[in-house]
Motif scaffolding. Structure first.
Motif, short mmCIF file in Angstrom:
data_model
loop_
_atom_site.label_atom_id
_atom_site.label_comp_id
_atom_site.label_asym_id
_atom_site.label_seq_id
_atom_site.Cartn_x
_atom_site.Cartn_y
_atom_site.Cartn_z
N LYS A 152 47.51 55.13 37.11
CA LYS A 152 47.34 53.72 36.36
C LYS A 152 46.11 53.22 36.03
O LYS A 152 45.34 53.20 36.83
N GLY A 153 45.89 53.09 34.67
CA GLY A 153 44.33 52.73 34.37
C GLY A 153 44.31 51.12 34.35
O GLY A 153 45.27 50.28 34.53
N LEU A 154 43.16 50.72 34.09
CA LEU A 154 42.76 49.31 33.85
C LEU A 154 42.21 48.97 32.77
O LEU A 154 41.15 49.89 32.21
N SER A 155 42.75 48.11 31.74
CA SER A 155 42.18 47.83 30.67
C SER A 155 41.59 46.56 30.81
O SER A 155 42.22 45.40 31.27
N ILE A 156 40.14 46.26 30.40
CA ILE A 156 39.51 44.81 30.21
C ILE A 156 39.14 44.38 29.01
O ILE A 156 38.44 45.31 28.25
N HIS A 157 39.37 43.15 28.66
CA HIS A 157 38.99 42.47 27.40
C HIS A 157 37.29 42.49 27.38
O HIS A 157 36.58 42.10 28.27
N GLY A 158 36.90 42.93 26.41
CA GLY A 158 35.38 43.09 26.45
C GLY A 158 34.58 41.85 26.71
O GLY A 158 33.67 42.20 27.31
N SER A 159 35.16 40.75 26.34
CA SER A 159 34.36 39.31 26.57
C SER A 159 34.40 38.97 28.01
O SER A 159 33.68 37.99 28.70
N ARG A 160 35.47 39.88 28.86
CA ARG A 160 35.60 39.45 30.01
C ARG A 160 34.86 40.51 31.06
O ARG A 160 34.57 40.31 32.41
N VAL A 161 34.13 41.55 30.78
CA VAL A 161 33.54 42.53 31.63
C VAL A 161 32.60 41.83 32.52
O VAL A 161 32.44 42.39 33.72
N GLY A 162 31.92 40.96 32.45
CA GLY A 162 30.92 40.44 32.98
C GLY A 162 31.67 39.86 34.47
O GLY A 162 30.91 39.83 35.48
N ALA A 163 32.72 39.32 34.25
CA ALA A 163 33.70 38.73 35.61
C ALA A 163 34.80 39.55 35.85
O ALA A 163 35.51 39.06 36.59
N ALA A 164 34.56 40.86 35.60
CA ALA A 164 35.73 41.76 35.99
C ALA A 164 35.75 42.25 37.25
O ALA A 164 36.69 43.06 37.58
N LYS A 165 34.69 42.09 38.00
CA LYS A 165 34.60 43.08 39.47
C LYS A 165 35.57 42.65 40.20
O LYS A 165 36.10 43.73 40.70
N LYS A 166 36.31 41.50 40.36
CA LYS A 166 37.47 41.28 41.15
C LYS A 166 38.78 42.21 40.72
O LYS A 166 39.26 42.67 41.35
N ASP A 167 38.91 41.94 39.41
CA ASP A 167 39.95 43.00 38.70
C ASP A 167 39.65 44.38 39.05
O ASP A 167 40.56 45.11 39.42
N VAL A 168 38.54 44.86 39.05
CA VAL A 168 38.28 46.40 39.26
C VAL A 168 38.51 46.50 40.85
O VAL A 168 39.13 47.57 41.09
N THR A 169 38.11 45.61 41.67
CA THR A 169 38.31 45.98 43.06
C THR A 169 39.63 45.85 43.28
O THR A 169 40.28 46.94 44.03
N ASP A 170 40.35 44.97 42.71
CA ASP A 170 42.02 44.73 43.03
C ASP A 170 42.64 46.24 42.60
O ASP A 170 43.33 46.70 43.00
N TRP A 171 42.25 46.58 41.34
CA TRP A 171 42.86 47.90 40.81
C TRP A 171 42.59 49.05 41.64
O TRP A 171 43.45 49.78 42.01
N LEU A 172 41.33 49.33 42.02
CA LEU A 172 41.01 50.47 42.89
C LEU A 172 41.76 50.40 44.27
O LEU A 172 42.08 51.36 44.84
N ASN A 173 41.67 49.19 44.74
CA ASN A 173 42.65 48.77 46.00
C ASN A 173 44.08 49.13 45.82
O ASN A 173 44.85 49.90 46.68
N LYS A 174 44.47 48.65 44.95
CA LYS A 174 46.17 48.93 44.61
C LYS A 174 46.50 50.43 44.49
O LYS A 174 47.21 51.20 44.83
N LEU A 175 45.42 51.46 43.89
CA LEU A 175 45.66 52.60 43.71
C LEU A 175 45.34 53.45 44.86
O LEU A 175 45.40 54.69 45.01
N GLY A 176 44.82 52.88 45.97
CA GLY A 176 44.45 53.43 47.33
C GLY A 176 43.04 54.28 47.19
O GLY A 176 42.93 55.13 48.22
N ILE A 177 42.43 53.80 46.34
CA ILE A 177 40.86 54.78 46.25
C ILE A 177 40.09 53.90 47.20
O ILE A 177 38.97 54.47 47.54
#
Length: 179
Positions: A152-177
């Motif tokens: 399962k991938g993660l799509s991020i709205h371009g205007s939000r990339v600067g504030a996306a670190k928590k989303d990226v971390t949560d996504w990687l965590n959920k995937l077990g990476i």
């Protein structure tokens, strides 16, 4: 399932700086949105990084780039890449990053995926966009790499990339990476 946080990982991404469409207007980005997210994935996972880049550069002007991108898509083009992953066999997990161009991945990403045998590898897509999410890109990845596992991938709205670190971390965590 394999413990993904023990696998050798590669972040392969395509990103474009210069004039980009962000939040309804054209702005000059010194660093492309997808490159920003790729850096977060690299920082969190410790993965190696590879930038998918073409021999022939895209125009700096946003409209000119969209015209080139649409023509490449319509022609089902495979733009030549300027560099290649020398040791692709050593990677088990490929984080694949790209902006959504015309409802899918930019054509250089198609070139990249067709250049390697990714059978048995795990592909983890992430995408930046201005409202269209993944479009059909995940289906296109599955078609190009039928013997790979697509997570399962993660799509991020371009205007939000600067504030996306928590989303990226949560996504990687959920995937077990990461844990």
């Amino acid at each position: 399932m394999t413990n993904l946080n023990e696998e050798k990982c590669l972040v392969a991404y395509f990103s474009r700086a210069s004039n980009n469409y962000v939040s309804g207007k054209i702005v000059n980005l010194p660093v492309g949105n997808t490159k920003v997210v790729a850096g977060m994935v690299r920082e969190i996972t410790g993965a190696d990084v590879f930038q998918i880049d073409t021999v022939k550069s895209y125009p700096k002007d946003y409209s000119a780039t969209t015209n080139v991108a649409k023509k490449e898509l319509n022609d089902n083009a495979r733009p030549e890449l300027s560099s290649h992953v020398e040791n692709m066999d050593s990677y088990n997990v490929i984080f694949l990053g790209y902006p959504n161009w015309w409802g899918t991945m930019p054509m250089p990403v198609f070139t990249f995926l067709e250049e390697y045998d990714l059978s048995g590898k795990t592909i983890v897509p992430f995408c930046t966009h201005e409202g269209s999410g993944f479009g059909r890109s995940e289906k296109d990845i599955a078609k190009l790499c039928p013997e790979a596992t697509l997570l399962k991938g993660l799509s991020i709205h371009g205007s939000r990339v600067g504030a996306a670190k928590k989303d990226v971390t949560d996504w990687l965590n959920k995937l077990g990476i990461i844990s």
